[in-house]
Design a protein around this motif. Structure first.
Motif, short mmCIF file in Angstrom:
data_model
loop_
_atom_site.label_atom_id
_atom_site.label_comp_id
_atom_site.label_asym_id
_atom_site.label_seq_id
_atom_site.Cartn_x
_atom_site.Cartn_y
_atom_site.Cartn_z
N UNK A 5 0.86 -1.38 -0.22
CA UNK A 5 -0.14 -0.24 -0.68
C UNK A 5 0.72 1.54 -0.17
N UNK A 6 2.45 0.85 0.04
CA UNK A 6 2.67 2.15 -0.07
C UNK A 6 3.53 2.52 -0.61
N UNK A 7 3.72 1.70 -1.65
CA UNK A 7 4.56 1.74 -3.29
C UNK A 7 3.27 1.89 -3.79
N UNK A 8 2.35 1.52 -3.51
CA UNK A 8 1.27 1.81 -4.61
C UNK A 8 1.12 3.29 -5.71
N UNK A 9 0.80 3.85 -4.80
CA UNK A 9 1.38 4.74 -4.98
C UNK A 9 1.79 5.25 -6.23
N UNK A 10 2.97 5.21 -5.87
CA UNK A 10 3.99 5.61 -6.93
C UNK A 10 4.55 4.91 -8.35
N UNK A 48 1.33 -9.39 -4.99
CA UNK A 48 0.41 -9.02 -5.42
C UNK A 48 -0.61 -10.95 -5.22
N UNK A 49 -0.23 -11.33 -5.59
CA UNK A 49 -1.11 -12.62 -6.04
C UNK A 49 -0.16 -13.93 -5.20
N UNK A 50 0.51 -14.43 -4.97
CA UNK A 50 0.42 -15.20 -4.70
C UNK A 50 0.95 -14.76 -2.90
N UNK A 51 1.06 -13.45 -2.37
CA UNK A 51 1.32 -13.34 -0.71
C UNK A 51 0.45 -12.32 -0.21
N UNK A 52 -0.04 -11.51 -0.93
CA UNK A 52 -1.05 -11.31 0.11
C UNK A 52 -2.79 -11.64 -1.32
N UNK A 53 -3.40 -12.30 -2.11
CA UNK A 53 -3.63 -12.69 -2.73
C UNK A 53 -4.89 -12.04 -3.09
N UNK A 54 -4.72 -10.37 -3.77
CA UNK A 54 -5.11 -9.38 -4.48
C UNK A 54 -5.76 -8.69 -4.41
N UNK A 60 -5.47 -4.47 -10.04
CA UNK A 60 -5.23 -4.28 -10.92
C UNK A 60 -3.73 -2.68 -11.60
N UNK A 61 -2.73 -3.21 -10.21
CA UNK A 61 -1.90 -2.78 -10.67
C UNK A 61 -0.91 -3.99 -10.83
N UNK A 62 -0.84 -4.76 -10.92
CA UNK A 62 -0.26 -5.89 -11.29
C UNK A 62 -0.63 -5.79 -12.97
N UNK A 63 -2.04 -5.60 -13.32
CA UNK A 63 -2.56 -6.30 -15.08
C UNK A 63 -1.40 -4.86 -15.63
#
Length: 254
Positions: A5-10, A48-54, A60-63
């Motif tokens: 969540x910290x990294x996403x805005x960047x 996103x997918x294996x640790x946090x389960x999306x 959307x960020x991974x996409x």
């Protein structure tokens, strides 16, 4: 979750993440390119997918990251470039991408959610063929040190000596053949690596490779020496991940 969540805005509109540096006492700001856009894209998606389960915003960020990754594939050289605007391409990065995409495609939820994005990327066979074409990689042969990067770079413990380790970490080489290669690698580089003399960083990634190949004593030696390197500031996020992962794995196995 906090890190994501910290990294996403960047994240940039094209799906990349910049290098982040301290801005004042408690702030952060973009300060240049990340180390590599290709491997960062897939590691972000594994988080996103294996640790946090999306959660939706992270899916959307991974996409977006995977769509940018597709633009980095160079069909003429059959390799991913590290950056869209620079020609460098690295064996280690491409192994990371191949291994991570193999995991994502094997995950029913991820493969369904990213059907279009994964279809736009080369297949696993294309990537493995690309490793042979671009870097001369053969599963049953040695990796030529001079060919671990395009264009070639001067000798350094990384990438020259570390590059052969990546297929063991990312499950592209397993079993007795990988163990034989590991024995040769350890004979050549093991002493200078474990003594901390090979590189400014202690390369816990190699200790993880040792553990996955069944060489628990070598992994334990690295783990025992890690606190001194950490205290000396010879440390980064990858080393911390290796420390946490090995501490847990070795505790469970005992």
């Amino acid at each position: 979750v906090g890190l994501a969540n910290w990294l996403l805005p960047y994240q940039q509109p094209n799906g990349t993440f910049p290098r982040l540096c301290r801005n004042g006492t408690d702030g952060w700001a973009a300060c240049g390119h990340a180390d590599a856009d290709d491997s960062q894209a897939v590691f972000w998606c594994l988080l996103v997918n294996e640790v946090l389960h999306g959660p939706p915003q992270l899916l959307a960020s991974c996409s977006l990251a995977l769509m940018h990754l597709a633009t980095l594939w160079d069909p003429k050289r059959a390799t991913f470039q590290a950056f869209a605007d620079r020609p460098e391409a690295y064996f280690a990065d491409n192994v990371e991408v191949a291994g991570a995409l193999k995991h994502l495609r094997a995950d029913p939820k991820a493969s369904l959610h990213y059907t279009l994005e994964l279809a736009a990327l080369p297949t696993h066979k294309q990537m493995m063929d690309g490793l042979a074409h671009a870097y001369g990689y053969q599963r049953n042969g040695a990796l030529e040190p001079a060919r671990v990067s395009l264009p070639p770079t001067p000798y350094g413990f990384y990438p020259t000596a570390v590059a052969p380790v990546y297929p063991w970490v990312h499950d592209l080489e397993t079993g007795s053949a990988a163990q034989r290669k590991w024995a040769v690698w350890k004979f050549r580089y093991g002493q200078t690596w474990l003594s901390g003399k090979a590189d400014p960083f202690p390369w816990g990634l190699i200790a993880w490779a040792a553990y996955t190949l069944g060489d628990t004593p070598t992994a334990q030696k690295w783990l025992q020496a890690a606190p001194q390197w950490r205290a000396a500031g010879r440390w980064n996020l990858m080393e911390e991940g290796a420390l946490i992962g090995l501490s847990h794995a070795l505790a469970v196995s005992q």
